[in-house]
Motif scaffolding. Structure first.
Motif, short mmCIF file in Angstrom:
data_model
loop_
_atom_site.label_atom_id
_atom_site.label_comp_id
_atom_site.label_asym_id
_atom_site.label_seq_id
_atom_site.Cartn_x
_atom_site.Cartn_y
_atom_site.Cartn_z
N GLU A 86 1.55 -1.40 -3.40
CA GLU A 86 2.30 -1.33 -4.66
C GLU A 86 3.76 -0.92 -4.39
OE1 GLU A 86 4.20 0.02 -8.12
OE2 GLU A 86 3.60 1.49 -6.58
N LEU A 87 3.93 0.05 -3.49
CA LEU A 87 5.28 0.54 -3.15
C LEU A 87 6.11 -0.59 -2.53
CD1 LEU A 87 7.13 3.16 -2.78
CD2 LEU A 87 6.26 3.19 -0.45
N VAL A 88 5.50 -1.29 -1.59
CA VAL A 88 6.22 -2.36 -0.88
C VAL A 88 6.59 -3.47 -1.86
CG1 VAL A 88 5.96 -4.17 0.88
CG2 VAL A 88 5.22 -1.85 1.37
N GLN A 89 5.68 -3.80 -2.76
CA GLN A 89 5.98 -4.87 -3.73
C GLN A 89 7.09 -4.44 -4.70
OE1 GLN A 89 2.63 -6.57 -5.75
NE2 GLN A 89 3.90 -7.99 -6.91
N ARG A 90 7.02 -3.18 -5.14
CA ARG A 90 8.02 -2.70 -6.10
C ARG A 90 9.40 -2.64 -5.46
NH1 ARG A 90 8.61 2.65 -6.81
NH2 ARG A 90 6.44 3.06 -6.25
N LYS A 91 9.47 -2.23 -4.19
CA LYS A 91 10.78 -2.04 -3.56
C LYS A 91 11.35 -3.32 -2.95
CE LYS A 91 11.26 2.81 -2.46
NZ LYS A 91 12.70 3.00 -2.68
N SER A 92 10.48 -4.21 -2.45
CA SER A 92 11.03 -5.37 -1.73
C SER A 92 10.49 -6.71 -2.24
CB SER A 92 10.67 -5.28 -0.24
OG SER A 92 9.28 -5.52 -0.07
N ALA A 93 9.47 -6.67 -3.12
CA ALA A 93 8.79 -7.87 -3.64
C ALA A 93 7.84 -8.51 -2.62
CB ALA A 93 9.78 -8.91 -4.16
N ILE A 94 7.76 -7.93 -1.44
CA ILE A 94 6.85 -8.49 -0.44
C ILE A 94 5.40 -8.22 -0.85
CG2 ILE A 94 6.06 -8.30 1.96
CD1 ILE A 94 8.99 -7.63 2.68
N LEU A 95 4.58 -9.26 -0.79
CA LEU A 95 3.18 -9.13 -1.19
C LEU A 95 2.32 -8.73 0.01
CD1 LEU A 95 2.92 -12.38 -3.36
CD2 LEU A 95 3.18 -10.03 -4.19
N LEU A 96 1.49 -7.74 -0.17
CA LEU A 96 0.54 -7.34 0.89
C LEU A 96 -0.86 -7.44 0.31
CD1 LEU A 96 2.19 -4.17 2.46
CD2 LEU A 96 1.83 -6.36 3.58
N PRO A 97 -1.43 -8.64 0.30
CA PRO A 97 -2.75 -8.80 -0.32
C PRO A 97 -3.85 -8.13 0.50
CG PRO A 97 -2.03 -10.83 0.73
CD PRO A 97 -0.91 -9.85 0.88
N LYS A 98 -5.00 -7.92 -0.15
CA LYS A 98 -6.16 -7.39 0.58
C LYS A 98 -6.42 -8.29 1.78
CE LYS A 98 -8.00 -4.34 -2.57
NZ LYS A 98 -7.21 -3.12 -2.36
N GLY A 99 -6.83 -7.70 2.86
CA GLY A 99 -7.03 -8.50 4.08
C GLY A 99 -5.91 -8.23 5.08
N LYS A 100 -4.81 -7.64 4.61
CA LYS A 100 -3.68 -7.33 5.50
C LYS A 100 -3.75 -5.89 6.00
CE LYS A 100 -0.96 -11.07 5.16
NZ LYS A 100 -0.34 -11.81 6.24
N GLU A 101 -4.91 -5.26 5.81
CA GLU A 101 -5.03 -3.85 6.22
C GLU A 101 -4.72 -3.68 7.71
OE1 GLU A 101 -7.14 -5.35 4.24
OE2 GLU A 101 -7.61 -4.05 2.54
N TYR A 102 -5.13 -4.66 8.53
CA TYR A 102 -4.95 -4.53 9.98
C TYR A 102 -3.46 -4.45 10.31
CZ TYR A 102 -3.46 -9.36 9.82
OH TYR A 102 -2.76 -10.49 9.53
N LEU A 103 -2.65 -5.25 9.57
CA LEU A 103 -1.20 -5.27 9.81
C LEU A 103 -0.57 -3.94 9.39
CD1 LEU A 103 1.22 -8.07 9.42
CD2 LEU A 103 1.63 -6.22 7.85
N VAL A 104 -1.00 -3.47 8.19
CA VAL A 104 -0.47 -2.21 7.68
C VAL A 104 -0.84 -1.08 8.63
CG1 VAL A 104 -0.60 -0.58 5.75
CG2 VAL A 104 -0.47 -3.03 5.30
N GLU A 105 -2.09 -1.09 9.10
CA GLU A 105 -2.53 -0.04 10.02
C GLU A 105 -1.69 -0.02 11.30
OE1 GLU A 105 -7.17 0.07 8.54
OE2 GLU A 105 -6.68 -0.89 10.44
N ALA A 106 -1.48 -1.22 11.88
CA ALA A 106 -0.75 -1.28 13.16
C ALA A 106 0.68 -0.77 12.97
CB ALA A 106 -0.74 -2.71 13.68
N ARG A 107 1.33 -1.19 11.89
CA ARG A 107 2.74 -0.82 11.70
C ARG A 107 2.89 0.65 11.29
NH1 ARG A 107 5.55 -5.98 9.60
NH2 ARG A 107 4.82 -7.48 11.14
N LEU A 108 1.97 1.13 10.44
CA LEU A 108 2.10 2.53 10.00
C LEU A 108 1.66 3.50 11.09
CD1 LEU A 108 1.29 2.53 6.18
CD2 LEU A 108 3.42 2.07 7.40
#
Ligand code: SAM
Length: 286
Positions: A13-35
């Motif tokens: 929600e934060l990423v979409q609100r600030k940059s409009a980039i969509l992070l749909p379900k299924g992208k958890e692996y990407l979020v985990e690696a980067r965070l």
């Protein structure tokens, strides 16, 4: 390190609100690696702790840093090559003819990432259009990410980055060897006006003859694409050119553009009689 469902939802929600980039379900692996990487950089023991701090410090720099960490900055010199052929064969000659008086060209590279794209455009200009040395070129290079803006400003690229798309000849001609790799010569760096600019927020730019906005719309919803393309249309001069990424188009999103071939590349132009405005007094700066 894994991310809980509620933390993932908060981050998306934060990423979409600030940059409009969509992070749909299924992208958890990407979020985990980067965070995971960001948490370690900050000396924090877990992603949960990182997200907890972002929740507690909404006005600090941390939320922006988190969004930055989740943007994709993939780029390279002369990426996809064909747009640069299009600039050389069709677009720059046409603009030079149309702007022979007053010899001014306004260019905007939106979402320029670490800068390889605007530097590639400048090299294309220097290599093929020596007359432009006597022109007034206003070249804006912008990105959402503070880190990418800094990288573009420094113009320093590691050996591997330089090898992606830049010949040895061009490297030697336009870059100086520095400890960290190769730095764009001042003749290139001094031509860019580099700023942070979030495409989902209003921008102030003079009328622009050539907009490169490649490989960023793909991350947005159709509504956001439509909004941005509408504002891009108003920023373009009536005879200006827009270049998008190979997987992007205006078709079915904004029908106020016509689609044209520019040599081997595709470009988008305001339809005649459309809404594009040419401001009499070019406003300088962002
Ligand atoms: C994949 S890179 C594209 C770089 C370059 N244009 C190219 O084609 O090689 C996408 C860039 O878009 C930027 N970006 C993402 N969301 C943005 C936004 N809302 N406003 C401006 N830039 C954004 C990212 O920071 C990233 O540098």
């Amino acid at each position: 390190m894994s991310i809980s469902t509620s933390d993932f939802d908060f981050v998306a929600e934060l990423v979409q609100r600030k940059s409009a980039i969509l992070l749909p379900k299924g992208k958890e692996y990407l979020v985990e690696a980067r965070l995971d990487y960001l948490a370690k950089q900050k000396g924090l023991p877990s992603i949960a702790e990182l997200v907890s701090r972002v929740r507690k410090q909404p006005y600090s720099e941390l939320p922006d840093e988190l969004v930055d960490a989740l943007t994709t900055n993939e780029t390279s010199f002369f990426r996809d090559l064909r747009p640069f052929e299009g600039l050389k064969e069709v677009i720059i000659p046409a603009l030079m003819k149309a702007r022979s008086v007053p010899r001014t060209l306004n260019i905007w590279c939106a979402a320029c990432s670490s800068g390889q794209e605007p530097y590639s455009v400048l090299i294309t200009l220097f290599e093929n259009f020596p007359d432009l040395i006597n022109w007034n070129i206003n070249y804006f290079a912008t990105d959402f990410s503070a880190e990418m803006v800094e990288r573009t400003t420094n113009g320093i690229y590691a050996d591997l980055e330089v090898k992606r798309g830049l010949s040895e000849e061009l490297r030697t001609k336009y870059f100086n060897k520095v400890d960290a790799g190769w730095q764009a010569k001042p003749m290139l760096r001094n031509m860019l006006q580099i700023r942070r600019l979030n495409l989902i927020e209003p921008w102030t730019l003079p009328p622009i003859d050539l907009i490169m906005m490649r490989n960023v719309l793909i991350y947005f919803s159709n509504d956001i694409k439509k909004d941005i393309l509408g504002r891009v249309r108003k920023t373009l001069t009536p005879d200006g050119y827009l270049m998008l990424g190979a997987a992007e188009t205006t078709i079915s999103i904004d029908n106020s553009y016509s689609v044209e071939d520019a040599g081997p590349a595709r470009c988008y132009r305001p339809k005649t009689g459309g809404e594009a405005v040419s401001m009499p007094q070019a406003q300088k700066g962002l």
